[in-house]
Design an enzyme around this catalytic site. Structure first.
Site, PDB file in Angstrom:
ATOM      1  N   ASP A  20      -1.967  -4.166   3.708  1.00 58.11           N
ATOM      2  CA  ASP A  20      -1.993  -4.248   5.166  1.00 58.11           C
ATOM      3  C   ASP A  20      -2.863  -5.409   5.666  1.00 58.11           C
ATOM      4  OD1 ASP A  20      -0.340  -2.101   5.331  1.00 58.11           O
ATOM      5  OD2 ASP A  20      -1.883  -0.644   5.859  1.00 58.11           O
TER       6      ASP A  20
ATOM      7  N   ARG B 185      -2.507  -1.010  14.011  1.00 54.24           N
ATOM      8  CA  ARG B 185      -3.973  -0.954  14.077  1.00 54.24           C
ATOM      9  C   ARG B 185      -4.486  -2.323  14.512  1.00 54.24           C
ATOM     10  NH1 ARG B 185      -3.013   2.865   9.928  1.00 54.24           N
ATOM     11  NH2 ARG B 185      -2.944   1.377   8.208  1.00 54.24           N
TER      12      ARG B 185
ATOM     13  N   GLU C 263       0.818  -1.221   0.000  1.00 56.67           N
ATOM     14  CA  GLU C 263       0.000   0.000   0.000  1.00 56.67           C
ATOM     15  C   GLU C 263       0.844   1.260   0.000  1.00 56.67           C
ATOM     16  OE1 GLU C 263      -3.275   0.351   2.768  1.00 56.67           O
ATOM     17  OE2 GLU C 263      -3.414  -1.821   2.921  1.00 56.67           O
TER      18      GLU C 263
ATOM     19  N   TYR D 267       2.363  -4.182  13.573  1.00 55.57           N
ATOM     20  CA  TYR D 267       1.249  -3.429  12.984  1.00 55.57           C
ATOM     21  C   TYR D 267       0.471  -2.684  14.066  1.00 55.57           C
ATOM     22  CZ  TYR D 267      -2.495  -2.440   9.647  1.00 55.57           C
ATOM     23  OH  TYR D 267      -3.396  -1.813   8.815  1.00 55.57           O
TER      24      TYR D 267
ATOM     25  N   GLU E 112      -9.475  -3.511   5.565  1.00 58.66           N
ATOM     26  CA  GLU E 112      -9.246  -2.529   4.506  1.00 58.66           C
ATOM     27  C   GLU E 112      -8.149  -3.005   3.564  1.00 58.66           C
ATOM     28  OE1 GLU E 112     -11.394   0.700   3.335  1.00 58.66           O
ATOM     29  OE2 GLU E 112     -11.543  -0.302   5.275  1.00 58.66           O
TER      30      GLU E 112
ATOM     31  N   HIS F 148      -4.209 -10.468  14.820  1.00 57.60           N
ATOM     32  CA  HIS F 148      -3.170  -9.484  15.081  1.00 57.60           C
ATOM     33  C   HIS F 148      -2.556  -9.720  16.448  1.00 57.60           C
ATOM     34  CE1 HIS F 148      -4.528  -7.582  11.551  1.00 57.60           C
ATOM     35  NE2 HIS F 148      -5.489  -6.839  12.067  1.00 57.60           N
TER      36      HIS F 148
ATOM     37  N   ASP G 295      -5.455  -6.161   7.469  1.00 62.13           N
ATOM     38  CA  ASP G 295      -6.746  -5.888   8.101  1.00 62.13           C
ATOM     39  C   ASP G 295      -7.831  -5.892   7.017  1.00 62.13           C
ATOM     40  OD1 ASP G 295      -6.330  -3.484   6.761  1.00 62.13           O
ATOM     41  OD2 ASP G 295      -5.867  -2.350   8.569  1.00 62.13           O
TER      42      ASP G 295
END
Length: 703
Positions: free
Chosen positions: A83, A298, A7, A296, A87, A341, A85
């Site tokens: 990433d 988030r 990204e 990570y 999104e 995560h 997640d």
């Protein structure tokens, strides 16, 4: 040659170094397509045909998409490394669709830290795109588009406000409702009695704790003085109670707790914390290598990997001894946690904050140090305190002295949270049954205080506890409220503006069933259920739409009058309504409260700019003093807009050192900030964010 797509361009060089010459790493710069704004209602969603989405490519990403398509066609294999997640999974799917890659066969790399071992492991153990995650994200996007577009259009038409949304409006309601509590608060007077006993040339601080076995309620000075008049000149100690208290270490950071602690300790905004954490995750140049310093950022899981726990336990034993080795603490967490995560932790305990300090900015160092020691402390023993409580019965009053002494520092040897910073209070030694003289006894007036305004960190904490939004949206939600001028930030505390209150009140009147913390949290759980096959995308969207539309249509037909604020600025000369202060793109202004029926606005006369006594070197006209939007004074040509000359703003010579390895632009010499050394930055910034450490030998390369 294999193509890896990430990204962020900041990751390209780091990951490229790890993978070697057989791989080329390129960035998508986030999403490459989104829902269109065409079709019925401009939703980009075909409601009548099972809420089918219509996606279009981002026009600002045309060159990026073309480059990716070109490289994908040449590559022997394309690997998607967006990433880890929802999104990121959606971006990977969109890339596969646009680049015509087989969704069920294209390799998807998943890693939670940008280090050589993590990238190599991802290459060795690829997976495919998780369509359950993609469907959950798509469902969320469609739902937010329907609610956001329709509510925003309604707000603009009815009350001339900027926007509304499922998460942002629920967060705004939290802040506005709390502000109403503050405004409605009426302070009450109360008094306290405190003093000190003389114990072996030391003072023992005491306070009135009970009256007739109940909490003291002293309403005025007369009541306080009458108590003082009854007290003797010496107190007898009735009991000395000693207990051991343990303080367990807190869990490693997740997104919300990191933002809270960063604000409490350093007053970092949520946006600043997120930005710094992103840089630490994407990688810093350490010696000859670029490596990610944290995992990570988030995440809502406080879990630590078994591999990391084993390395941390070994580190604690070697550096602090067996007495300090604790256990893995299982944190209590609410709602559905994305346990794939880990918590936010350092990628290696060998990279201590002290060793990394020279490679980091001051703020980066502070955040990294906090993350590093909080993670390590979470695996250490509890600290122990001896808590002493001394009680003295005087007539129908009980006086108390409390103190605590650190017995074993445990995890506090390396980490104390902002809440733990208060000093320990060690009391002088007293004997049960002994009598000690009163050194002083005083009364003090107080008033109950209104609840404090919510800080950004507090709003994040509430959003997490109430299930509003997800870790990736906490900071951005607050930024939207600030951008829309629904709230203002005063030293990190959020104060709703008049616009914010009007918006919240309007939504309360017509959409209370939808804009509240309970509904928003339930919707988050339903969206998670789509991911887990407990709910279908179509059923969820249809159920929401059938609930939403009747409420929306009632609001369309409803009539709403914006309340006039208590503070007005006279009467409108055109219609007789009150003049009120409003916020605009260029600052505050005074206008009629009857807008849009009456569009009267007070226009302030601008003073003619004063001449500086010099002539413009470009056109010969007078130079004058002007002010920018920040109120800063500068000298410019009076012949503007025909002449744009500004004194001191002449373009500086650009020193090109060499070509940018990422995009082919020029690497130019840029000055360092806060006394730091100059560095090389790409001339295509912000599209390309490549930077390098500046070495004088670089100029020889160019020459």
């Amino acid at each position: 040659m294999k193509l890896v797509i990430v990204e962020s361009p900041a990751k390209c060089k780091t990951i490229g170094k790890y993978l070697g010459n057989d791989y080329k790493v390129m960035a998508s710069y986030g999403h490459i397509r989104d829902l269109a704004t065409t079709g019925k209602g401009g939703l980009g969603v075909d409601i009548e045909h099972d809420f089918a989405p219509h996606y279009i490519e981002d026009k600002t990403k045309t060159k990026i998409i073309t480059s990716l398509e070109k490289e994908a066609q040449k590559a022997s294999e394309v690997l998607l490394a967006t990433d880890p997640d929802r999104e990121g999974e959606a971006i990977a799917w969109h890339l596969a669709e646009v680049l015509h890659l087989p969704v069920d066969q294209t390799k998807r790399l998943e890693f939670h830290e940008i280090t050589r071992p993590a990238i190599q492991n991802a290459i060795e153990h690829p997976r495919t795109i998780n369509m359950d995650l993609v469907e959950s994200q798509e469902c969320r996007r469609i739902l937010d588009r329907i609610m956001g577009f329709k509510l925003t259009g309604l707000l603009k038409k009815k009350i001339k406000m900027e926007s509304a949304g499922r998460v942002q409006s629920a967060a705004l309601k939290l802040i506005v409702d709390h502000e109403k509590e503050i405004e409605a608060f009426v302070p009450e007077e109360y008094w306290t009695i405190q003093g000190a006993l003389s114990v072996m040339k030391k003072e023992l601080p005491i306070k009135l704790d009970k009256i007739d076995g109940k909490q003291p309620q002293i309403h005025n000075e007369q009541e306080a003085q009458s108590i003082l008049d009854e007290l003797p000149s010496a107190f007898k100690v009735d009991s000395v109670i000693k207990k051991t208290k343990k303080k367990e270490p807190k869990a490693p950071f997740i997104t919300s707790t990191l933002q809270q602690e960063a604000f409490n300790r350093y007053k970092f905004s949520t946006k600043k914390t997120a930005s710094i954490a992103q840089k630490l995750y994407e990688g810093k140049t350490i010696g000859d290598e670029i490596t990610g310093l944290i995992t990570y950022m988030r995440t809502d899981s406080a879990r630590l990997s078994l591999q990391f726990v084993e390395s941390a336990e070994k580190y604690i034993l070697e550096n602090y001894g067996e007495a300090y080795l604790g256990k893995v603490h299982i944190a209590k967490q609410k709602g559905q946690v994305q346990d794939a995560h880990e918590a936010i932790r350092p990628t290696s305990l060998k990279r201590t904050p002290e060793m990394m300090k020279e490679y980091l900015s001051r703020d980066e160092y502070q955040l990294y140090k906090m993350i590093y020691y909080r993670t390590l402390a979470s695996l250490m023993k509890a600290s122990e305190y001896e808590v002493t409580t001394i009680l003295m019965n005087v007539k129908n009053y009980v006086f108390k002295a409390e103190g605590e002494t650190l017995v074993f520092d445990g995890y506090e040897k390396i980490y104390r949270s902002a809440e733990d910073e208060e000093k320990t209070n060690t009391l002088p030694k007293v004997e049960e049954g002994a009598t000690y003289d009163v050194k002083e006894m005083t009364k003090e007036q107080h008033f109950t205080k209104a609840p404090a305004h919510y800080s950004e960190a507090k709003v994040v904490k509430l959003m997490e506890e109430l299930g509003i939004g997800r870790p990736s949206t906490y900071a951005s939600t607050i930024q939207i409220l600030l951008k829309r001028k629904y709230v203002e930030s005063e030293s990190g505390y959020l104060i709703p503006t008049r616009e914010g209150k009007i918006t919240a009140d309007y939504l309360d009147k017509y959409f209370l069933r939808l804009i509240n913390t309970t509904f928003t949290a339930e919707m988050e759980e339903d969206l998670d259920s789509v991911m887990r096959h407990k709910e279908t995308r179509l059923h969820l969207l249809k159920s929401f739409y059938d609930l939403f539309m009747p409420i929306y249509e009632a609001a369309v037909d409803g009539d709403y009058t914006i309340p006039i604020p208590e503070e007005t600025y006279g009467t409108c000369p055109e219609c007789g309504s009150a003049l009120v202060k409003k916020h605009g793109a260029y600052g505050d202004f005074i206008a009629c409260s009857n807008y849009p029926k009456c569009k009267y606005k007070v226009v302030e006369k601008k003073e003619a700019p004063k001449p500086t006594g010099e002539l413009c070197p470009k056109c010969g006209h007078e130079m004058v003093y002007r002010k920018n939007k920040k109120g800063e004074v500068f000298e410019a040509c009076s012949n503007y807009p025909h002449c744009h000359y500004i004194k001191g703003a002449e373009p500086k010579e650009r020193i090109v050192i060499k070509k940018c390895p990422d995009c082919g632009g020029d690497l130019i010499l840029k000055p360092g900030v806060r006394g730091r050394s100059p560095f090389l930055g790409c001339s295509n910034y912000p599209r390309c964010k490549h930077i390098e450490k500046y070495e004088p030998k670089d100029e020889k390369e160019n020459g």
